[in-house]
Design a protein around this motif. Structure first.
Motif, PDB file in Angstrom:
ATOM      1  N   VAL A   5       5.965 -27.085 -57.289  1.00 15.56           N
ATOM      2  CA  VAL A   5       4.707 -27.820 -57.199  1.00 15.56           C
ATOM      3  C   VAL A   5       3.570 -26.879 -57.563  1.00 15.56           C
ATOM      4  O   VAL A   5       3.698 -25.660 -57.442  1.00 15.56           O
ATOM      5  N   ARG A   6       2.472 -27.443 -57.984  1.00 19.56           N
ATOM      6  CA  ARG A   6       1.289 -26.639 -58.288  1.00 19.56           C
ATOM      7  C   ARG A   6       0.558 -26.319 -56.985  1.00 19.56           C
ATOM      8  O   ARG A   6       0.373 -27.187 -56.133  1.00 19.56           O
ATOM      9  N   ALA A   7       0.154 -25.068 -56.827  1.00 22.59           N
ATOM     10  CA  ALA A   7      -0.536 -24.629 -55.613  1.00 22.59           C
ATOM     11  C   ALA A   7      -1.961 -25.152 -55.578  1.00 22.59           C
ATOM     12  O   ALA A   7      -2.589 -25.382 -56.611  1.00 22.59           O
ATOM     13  N   ASP A   8      -2.463 -25.335 -54.354  1.00 22.88           N
ATOM     14  CA  ASP A   8      -3.880 -25.605 -54.172  1.00 22.88           C
ATOM     15  C   ASP A   8      -4.410 -24.597 -53.145  1.00 22.88           C
ATOM     16  O   ASP A   8      -3.669 -23.769 -52.627  1.00 22.88           O
ATOM     17  N   ALA A  54      -8.809 -20.271 -60.544  1.00 25.63           N
ATOM     18  CA  ALA A  54      -9.016 -19.814 -61.918  1.00 25.63           C
ATOM     19  C   ALA A  54      -7.825 -20.050 -62.845  1.00 25.63           C
ATOM     20  O   ALA A  54      -7.978 -19.982 -64.061  1.00 25.63           O
ATOM     21  N   GLY A  55      -6.665 -20.308 -62.299  1.00 22.64           N
ATOM     22  CA  GLY A  55      -5.479 -20.423 -63.149  1.00 22.64           C
ATOM     23  C   GLY A  55      -4.459 -21.362 -62.555  1.00 22.64           C
ATOM     24  O   GLY A  55      -4.774 -22.203 -61.718  1.00 22.64           O
ATOM     25  N   THR A  56      -3.251 -21.195 -62.990  1.00 24.35           N
ATOM     26  CA  THR A  56      -2.169 -22.040 -62.513  1.00 24.35           C
ATOM     27  C   THR A  56      -1.211 -21.195 -61.687  1.00 24.35           C
ATOM     28  O   THR A  56      -0.714 -20.177 -62.150  1.00 24.35           O
ATOM     29  N   ILE A  57      -0.982 -21.629 -60.470  1.00 20.92           N
ATOM     30  CA  ILE A  57      -0.011 -21.004 -59.591  1.00 20.92           C
ATOM     31  C   ILE A  57       1.023 -22.081 -59.256  1.00 20.92           C
ATOM     32  O   ILE A  57       0.669 -23.152 -58.756  1.00 20.92           O
ATOM     33  N   VAL A  58       2.265 -21.789 -59.552  1.00 14.67           N
ATOM     34  CA  VAL A  58       3.339 -22.733 -59.279  1.00 14.67           C
ATOM     35  C   VAL A  58       4.160 -22.191 -58.103  1.00 14.67           C
ATOM     36  O   VAL A  58       4.490 -21.012 -58.061  1.00 14.67           O
ATOM     37  N   LEU A  59       4.434 -23.058 -57.152  1.00  7.40           N
ATOM     38  CA  LEU A  59       5.203 -22.686 -55.971  1.00  7.40           C
ATOM     39  C   LEU A  59       6.628 -23.195 -56.092  1.00  7.40           C
ATOM     40  O   LEU A  59       6.864 -24.275 -56.635  1.00  7.40           O
ATOM     41  N   LEU A  60       7.552 -22.437 -55.558  1.00  8.77           N
ATOM     42  CA  LEU A  60       8.925 -22.876 -55.410  1.00  8.77           C
ATOM     43  C   LEU A  60       9.126 -23.117 -53.924  1.00  8.77           C
ATOM     44  O   LEU A  60       8.980 -22.196 -53.116  1.00  8.77           O
ATOM     45  N   ALA A  68       9.423 -20.448 -51.039  1.00  9.54           N
ATOM     46  CA  ALA A  68      10.498 -19.535 -51.416  1.00  9.54           C
ATOM     47  C   ALA A  68      10.061 -18.563 -52.508  1.00  9.54           C
ATOM     48  O   ALA A  68      10.666 -17.523 -52.695  1.00  9.54           O
ATOM     49  N   GLY A  69       8.997 -18.902 -53.243  1.00  4.34           N
ATOM     50  CA  GLY A  69       8.517 -18.041 -54.313  1.00  4.34           C
ATOM     51  C   GLY A  69       7.304 -18.645 -54.977  1.00  4.34           C
ATOM     52  O   GLY A  69       6.895 -19.766 -54.673  1.00  4.34           O
ATOM     53  N   PHE A  70       6.710 -17.875 -55.890  1.00  3.94           N
ATOM     54  CA  PHE A  70       5.549 -18.369 -56.623  1.00  3.94           C
ATOM     55  C   PHE A  70       5.480 -17.684 -57.970  1.00  3.94           C
ATOM     56  O   PHE A  70       6.054 -16.614 -58.181  1.00  3.94           O
ATOM     57  N   CYS A  71       4.776 -18.309 -58.891  1.00  5.66           N
ATOM     58  CA  CYS A  71       4.560 -17.755 -60.220  1.00  5.66           C
ATOM     59  C   CYS A  71       3.092 -17.977 -60.570  1.00  5.66           C
ATOM     60  O   CYS A  71       2.584 -19.091 -60.450  1.00  5.66           O
ATOM     61  N   ALA A  72       2.427 -16.914 -60.975  1.00  2.00           N
ATOM     62  CA  ALA A  72       1.019 -17.005 -61.367  1.00  2.00           C
ATOM     63  C   ALA A  72       0.928 -16.864 -62.876  1.00  2.00           C
ATOM     64  O   ALA A  72       1.527 -15.967 -63.464  1.00  2.00           O
ATOM     65  N   CYS A  73       0.187 -17.764 -63.513  1.00  2.00           N
ATOM     66  CA  CYS A  73      -0.009 -17.660 -64.938  1.00  2.00           C
ATOM     67  C   CYS A  73      -1.446 -18.049 -65.270  1.00  2.00           C
ATOM     68  O   CYS A  73      -2.108 -18.738 -64.514  1.00  2.00           O
ATOM     69  N   GLY A  74      -1.914 -17.557 -66.375  1.00  2.00           N
ATOM     70  CA  GLY A  74      -3.290 -17.825 -66.797  1.00  2.00           C
ATOM     71  C   GLY A  74      -3.743 -16.751 -67.758  1.00  2.00           C
ATOM     72  O   GLY A  74      -2.944 -15.955 -68.262  1.00  2.00           O
ATOM     73  N   ARG A  75      -5.023 -16.698 -67.975  1.00  3.59           N
ATOM     74  CA  ARG A  75      -5.602 -15.716 -68.899  1.00  3.59           C
ATOM     75  C   ARG A  75      -5.420 -14.300 -68.358  1.00  3.59           C
ATOM     76  O   ARG A  75      -5.513 -14.064 -67.159  1.00  3.59           O
ATOM     77  N   SER A  76      -5.180 -13.396 -69.250  1.00  8.56           N
ATOM     78  CA  SER A  76      -5.054 -11.985 -68.862  1.00  8.56           C
ATOM     79  C   SER A  76      -6.406 -11.456 -68.439  1.00  8.56           C
ATOM     80  O   SER A  76      -7.444 -11.841 -68.985  1.00  8.56           O
ATOM     81  N   ARG A  77      -6.387 -10.587 -67.444  1.00  8.98           N
ATOM     82  CA  ARG A  77      -7.632  -9.959 -67.012  1.00  8.98           C
ATOM     83  C   ARG A  77      -8.092  -9.005 -68.067  1.00  8.98           C
ATOM     84  O   ARG A  77      -9.160  -8.598 -68.201  1.00  8.98           O
TER      85      ARG A  77
END
Length: 77
Positions: A5-8, A54-60, A68-77
């Motif tokens: 799911v997408r994090a909020d 600021a970006g998309t964080i997907v939760l597992l 159980a886990g997460f993945c952060a994606c978006g523009r590079s700093r």
């Protein structure tokens, strides 16, 4: 069963807690114990709130309620 799911903003504290726990485990042989013990949950949660905005964080999630886990994606700093 695992779902993604997408994090909020309400997920920031759980993400921060998992992030801190993973650092404490993964870096216990590389970083001083005092440094790892001093990682502040409130500060990390605030940083994750900003990253979520600021970006998309997907939760597992396991069984729909346990992070159980997460993945952060978006523009590079």
């Amino acid at each position: 069963m695992f779902t993604s799911v997408r994090a909020d903003a309400d997920d920031a504290r759980a993400i921060a807690a998992l992030h801190i726990a993973s650092w404490r485990d993964a870096y216990r042989a590389e970083l001083p114990p005092d440094y790892l013990a001093a990682i502040d949950l409130h500060e990390r949660a605030e940083n994750w709130r900003k990253r979520i905005a600021a970006g998309t964080i997907v939760l597992l999630e396991k069984n729909g309620d346990s992070l159980a886990g997460f993945c952060a994606c978006g523009r590079s700093r």
